[in-house]
Design an enzyme around this catalytic site. Structure first.
Site, PDB file in Angstrom:
ATOM      1  N   GLU A 107       0.826  -1.219   0.000  1.00  0.00           N
ATOM      2  CA  GLU A 107       0.000   0.000   0.000  1.00  0.00           C
ATOM      3  C   GLU A 107       0.857   1.266   0.000  1.00  0.00           C
ATOM      4  O   GLU A 107       1.262   1.752   1.057  1.00  0.00           O
ATOM      5  CB  GLU A 107      -0.950   0.022   1.214  1.00  0.00           C
ATOM      6  CG  GLU A 107      -1.815   1.286   1.227  1.00  0.00           C
ATOM      7  CD  GLU A 107      -2.785   1.361   2.401  1.00  0.00           C
ATOM      8  OE1 GLU A 107      -2.668   0.557   3.337  1.00  0.00           O
ATOM      9  OE2 GLU A 107      -3.659   2.251   2.369  1.00  0.00           O
ATOM     10  N   LYS A 121      -2.508  -2.020  -3.134  1.00  0.00           N
ATOM     11  CA  LYS A 121      -3.553  -1.163  -2.558  1.00  0.00           C
ATOM     12  C   LYS A 121      -3.177   0.300  -2.795  1.00  0.00           C
ATOM     13  O   LYS A 121      -2.462   0.906  -2.003  1.00  0.00           O
ATOM     14  CB  LYS A 121      -3.703  -1.460  -1.062  1.00  0.00           C
ATOM     15  CG  LYS A 121      -4.703  -0.568  -0.341  1.00  0.00           C
ATOM     16  CD  LYS A 121      -5.138  -1.174   0.976  1.00  0.00           C
ATOM     17  CE  LYS A 121      -6.014  -0.219   1.756  1.00  0.00           C
ATOM     18  NZ  LYS A 121      -6.680  -0.848   2.894  1.00  0.00           N
TER      19      LYS A 121
HETATM   20  P1  13P Z   1      -9.404   4.122   4.123  1.00  0.00           P
HETATM   21  O1  13P Z   1     -10.270   3.363   3.160  1.00  0.00           O
HETATM   22  O2  13P Z   1     -10.155   4.746   5.255  1.00  0.00           O
HETATM   23  O3  13P Z   1      -8.448   5.061   3.430  1.00  0.00           O
HETATM   24  O4  13P Z   1      -8.489   3.043   4.852  1.00  0.00           O
HETATM   25  C1  13P Z   1      -7.923   2.044   4.128  1.00  0.00           C
HETATM   26  C2  13P Z   1      -6.667   1.627   4.764  1.00  0.00           C
HETATM   27  O5  13P Z   1      -6.506   0.504   5.180  1.00  0.00           O
HETATM   28  C3  13P Z   1      -5.591   2.621   4.897  1.00  0.00           C
HETATM   29  O6  13P Z   1      -4.389   1.980   5.225  1.00  0.00           O
END
Ligand code: 13P
Length: 340
Positions: A177, A219
């Site tokens: 991510e 992500k």
């Molecule tokens: P949000 O969808 O609230 O951005 O959170 C996703 C997430 O896991 C951020 O690390």
């Protein structure tokens, strides 16, 4: 490493019409969310709240996996059933957030680097034994005057790749991510350019660290204008630009991409995902890994009151269903109105 097995898990995480519930808020973040609805954040209340989501019945049909925080993965529900067993029984895969937050990056004012690599090789087998089959590590890139720097993007991409390689060695699918924040005053073009830079560097580092792309899930953020810019982009523009940059940066060997919601409204996050899937002919599955865009509705319905539990579960189930449809390009705005 058994790559076939990692690939199977990654594909299950992005299975058609299903996506990931990010319920891995750190103790600090969940306190902020609870403060907003006037609920005290104790270990038991956090447990009760999350158990309520995992037991929401219908909603869980659209959830392929749940990202947990360290506290939650060891917790038992009210009746003594481990929360991981409740998740598995609902047909979802337990996952675990393994980064340890971020620290200021020296010599780079306003920028941070995600930490948590030091003992990760020792921690991962314990999470696997507890049922986790995937993990998450979030890197944060902010846009502002003179930032991001190459130093910040490089340091974060390198840490993401080190984490991903360690996960695969422990037979755990890494969610990679790299989040470009949407908080700034930048326009959509700048988000596009910075996201391109971040994704290019991330996949370069994944390559250098010999991460098998078939055994991971990306992500990313969507391509949107910064919140403080005051500008708005159409759903079609967000979808077209997001798909364009992902096609340019994400190899087809990656089984799936599960977006973060990042501060978009619930319905925006759903509409954008739906529009991307309607473009079609994509090399990877595109789905959701939302925190706020799945939990805002149940949290504001629940407000810590037991008499609101059933309504909160319905609110969660509704968002999960809407996002499940969006993951197939089958969502329609009037489905929201009907539910309201
Ligand atoms: P949000 O969808 O609230 O951005 O959170 C996703 C997430 O896991 C951020 O690390």
């Amino acid at each position: 490493m058994n790559l076939d097995e990692l690939n199977k898990v990654a594909l299950a995480m992005v299975a058609p019409g299903r996506g990931i519930l990010a319920a891995d808020e750190s103790s600090g973040t969940i306190k902020k969310r609870f403060d907003a609805i006037g609920v005290e954040s104790t270990e038991d209340v956090r447990r009760d709240y999350r158990e309520m989501l995992f037991r929401s019945g219908d909603g869980m049909k659209h959830i392929s996996g749940v990202i947990l925080y360290d506290e939650t993965i060891w917790q038992k529900g009210k009746d003594g059933t481990p929360l991981v067993d409740i998740i598995k029984k609902a047909g979802a895969i337990p996952g675990i957030k393994v980064d340890e937050g971020s620290k200021p990056l020296p010599n780079c004012p306003g920028e941070v680097v995600t930490i948590g690599l030091d003992k990760l090789a020792d921690r991962l087998p314990k999470y696997y034994a507890q049922g986790a089959r995937f993990a998450k590590w979030r890197a944060v890139i902010d846009i502002g005057a003179g930032i991001p720097t190459h130093t910040c993007i490089y340091a974060n991409a390198h840490a993401l790749a080190r984490y991903a390689a360690l996960c695969q060695a422990a037979q755990i699918v890494p969610i990679v991510e790299p989040e470009v924040l949407m908080d700034g005053g930048h326009d959509i073009e700048r988000c596009f350019k910075v996201t391109e830079w971040v994704l290019k560097e991330t996949f370069q580092q994944l390559y250098h660290n010999r991460v098998a792309l078939e055994g991971m899930v990306l992500k990313p953020n969507m391509i949107v204008p910064g919140k403080k810019s005051g500008s708005k982009a159409s759903v079609e523009e967000v979808a077209a630009r997001s798909v364009k940059i992902l096609k340019a940066c994400v190899p087809a060997a990656v089984p799936g991409i599960a977006f973060l919601s990042g501060g978009q409204s619930d319905e925006e996050a759903t509409a954008h995902l739906d529009a991307m899937n309607r473009i079609g002919n994509l090399p990877w599955a595109l789905t959701f890994s939302y925190g706020r865009a799945l939990q805002h509705a149940p949290q504001t319905t629940w407000r810590g009151k037991s008499e609101n539990v059933a309504a909160a579960q319905r609110a969660f189930s509704h968002r999960a269903k809407m996002n499940g449809l969006a993951a197939m390009g089958q969502w329609k705005a009037d489905l929201e109105k009907k539910a309201a």
